[in-house]
Design a protein around this motif. Structure first.
Motif, short mmCIF file in Angstrom:
data_model
loop_
_atom_site.label_atom_id
_atom_site.label_comp_id
_atom_site.label_asym_id
_atom_site.label_seq_id
_atom_site.Cartn_x
_atom_site.Cartn_y
_atom_site.Cartn_z
N ASN A 152 1.96 -2.77 -18.53
CA ASN A 152 1.92 -4.12 -17.96
C ASN A 152 2.60 -4.18 -16.60
OD1 ASN A 152 0.51 -5.06 -20.19
ND2 ASN A 152 2.37 -5.73 -21.25
N ASP A 153 3.72 -3.46 -16.46
CA ASP A 153 4.42 -3.41 -15.18
C ASP A 153 3.54 -2.74 -14.12
OD1 ASP A 153 6.75 -3.74 -13.47
OD2 ASP A 153 6.96 -1.56 -13.61
N LEU A 154 2.87 -1.66 -14.51
CA LEU A 154 2.00 -0.97 -13.56
C LEU A 154 0.80 -1.83 -13.18
CD1 LEU A 154 1.89 1.69 -12.02
CD2 LEU A 154 0.55 2.66 -13.89
N VAL A 155 0.26 -2.58 -14.12
CA VAL A 155 -0.83 -3.52 -13.81
C VAL A 155 -0.36 -4.47 -12.72
CG1 VAL A 155 -2.18 -5.47 -14.68
CG2 VAL A 155 -2.01 -3.38 -16.04
N GLN A 156 0.84 -5.01 -12.85
CA GLN A 156 1.36 -5.94 -11.85
C GLN A 156 1.50 -5.28 -10.49
OE1 GLN A 156 1.48 -9.20 -12.34
NE2 GLN A 156 0.61 -8.58 -14.31
N GLN A 157 1.84 -4.02 -10.47
CA GLN A 157 1.95 -3.29 -9.19
C GLN A 157 0.57 -3.18 -8.53
OE1 GLN A 157 5.11 -2.63 -8.26
NE2 GLN A 157 5.65 -3.43 -10.28
N PHE A 158 -0.44 -2.85 -9.33
CA PHE A 158 -1.79 -2.72 -8.78
C PHE A 158 -2.36 -4.07 -8.35
CE2 PHE A 158 -1.87 1.54 -10.66
CZ PHE A 158 -2.53 2.24 -9.67
N VAL A 159 -1.98 -5.13 -9.02
CA VAL A 159 -2.46 -6.47 -8.67
C VAL A 159 -1.87 -6.92 -7.33
CG1 VAL A 159 -2.31 -8.92 -9.34
CG2 VAL A 159 -2.95 -7.20 -11.03
N ASN A 160 -0.67 -6.48 -7.03
CA ASN A 160 0.03 -6.89 -5.81
C ASN A 160 -0.64 -6.26 -4.59
OD1 ASN A 160 1.77 -7.46 -3.71
ND2 ASN A 160 3.61 -6.85 -4.83
N GLU A 161 -1.49 -7.02 -3.94
CA GLU A 161 -2.23 -6.50 -2.78
C GLU A 161 -1.37 -6.32 -1.55
OE1 GLU A 161 -5.90 -8.56 -2.13
OE2 GLU A 161 -6.46 -8.40 -4.24
N ASN A 162 -0.12 -6.79 -1.59
CA ASN A 162 0.80 -6.60 -0.46
C ASN A 162 1.37 -5.18 -0.41
OD1 ASN A 162 0.52 -9.27 0.46
ND2 ASN A 162 2.06 -9.96 -1.02
N LEU A 163 1.22 -4.45 -1.52
CA LEU A 163 1.74 -3.08 -1.55
C LEU A 163 0.74 -2.14 -0.89
CD1 LEU A 163 3.19 -2.86 -5.17
CD2 LEU A 163 4.43 -3.27 -3.04
N SER A 164 1.24 -1.25 -0.05
CA SER A 164 0.38 -0.27 0.62
C SER A 164 -0.12 0.76 -0.39
CB SER A 164 1.17 0.43 1.73
OG SER A 164 2.18 1.26 1.15
N LYS A 165 -1.14 1.51 0.02
CA LYS A 165 -1.66 2.59 -0.84
C LYS A 165 -0.56 3.60 -1.15
CE LYS A 165 -6.27 2.27 1.09
NZ LYS A 165 -7.28 2.90 1.92
N GLU A 166 0.26 3.88 -0.16
CA GLU A 166 1.35 4.84 -0.34
C GLU A 166 2.37 4.32 -1.35
OE1 GLU A 166 0.30 3.71 2.70
OE2 GLU A 166 -0.84 5.51 3.25
N GLU A 167 2.70 3.01 -1.26
CA GLU A 167 3.67 2.43 -2.18
C GLU A 167 3.12 2.40 -3.62
OE1 GLU A 167 7.17 0.83 -3.65
OE2 GLU A 167 6.75 1.91 -1.80
N ILE A 168 1.85 2.05 -3.75
CA ILE A 168 1.23 2.06 -5.09
C ILE A 168 1.25 3.47 -5.66
CG2 ILE A 168 -0.99 1.85 -6.29
CD1 ILE A 168 0.19 -0.81 -5.95
#
Length: 188
Positions: A105-121
């Motif tokens: 669930n935490d990882l889903v939230q990371q992927f949903v956050n479009e403000n995170l760069s590809k490198e950060e994801i």
């Protein structure tokens, strides 16, 4: 589709696609079909279709059903990596039961956050894989465990939110390419 998916990550694309295609009880088959169509941009990139290899060169200079993996003089059999992906999917079914859904669930939230760069994801995926390596008992070598965990996470995230499949696929392919490329090539 990321431009990087058309270079030296073909093996990883085949492996991750085959893993996802061979997972049971997945809710993202429509998105996976769309991904397949996107990945197969041109005939020379048609690495997700098993073709008969008669050993003859094609008019574009490539062998039928084969591709270069980015290393000079090295030819990789795509059908081999499709089979490896399918076998790893079976292992992944067992591993998935061991993963705490809060981590997913935490990882889903990371992927949903479009403000995170590809490198950060990708960094967050890597941190999640490393965390699971410490908490999930896997009786396999480190590289194989990392590979299976990354693909299980991709599948589980995409299953929870199918609209994330493209982003998850790209991130997973690039993660595997950057961290496990030599291991994956040696699987074939």
């Amino acid at each position: 589709m990321d431009q990087s998916l058309h270079g030296d990550v073909q093996v990883e694309c085949i492996l991750v696609y085959s893993f996802l295609k061979n997972c049971h009880n997945c809710d993202f088959s429509k998105e996976l079909d769309s991904l397949r169509n996107e990945v197969m941009v041109s005939p020379s990139k048609n690495f997700l279709a098993v073709e008969f290899d008669d050993g003859e060169l094609q008019t574009d200079g490539n062998r039928s059903g084969r591709f270069q993996n980015g290393e000079p003089g090295s030819v990789v059999d795509e059908a081999t990596f499709q089979l490896i992906g399918a076998r790893l999917a079976e292992i992944g079914d067992q591993v998935a039961r061991e993963i705490d859904q809060r981590v997913v669930n935490d990882l889903v939230q990371q992927f949903v956050n479009e403000n995170l760069s590809k490198e950060e994801i990708m960094r967050r995926l890597s941190n999640t894989v490393e965390g699971l390596m410490r908490t999930v008992p896997l009786e396999m070598d480190r590289e194989k465990a990392m590979l299976v965990l990354a693909m299980v996470l991709a599948r589980t995230v995409a299953n929870k939110m199918p609209s994330l499949l493209h982003r998850v696929f790209n991130t997973t392919v690039n993660y595997i390419n950057q961290n496990l490329h030599n291991y994956v090539i040696n699987l074939g």
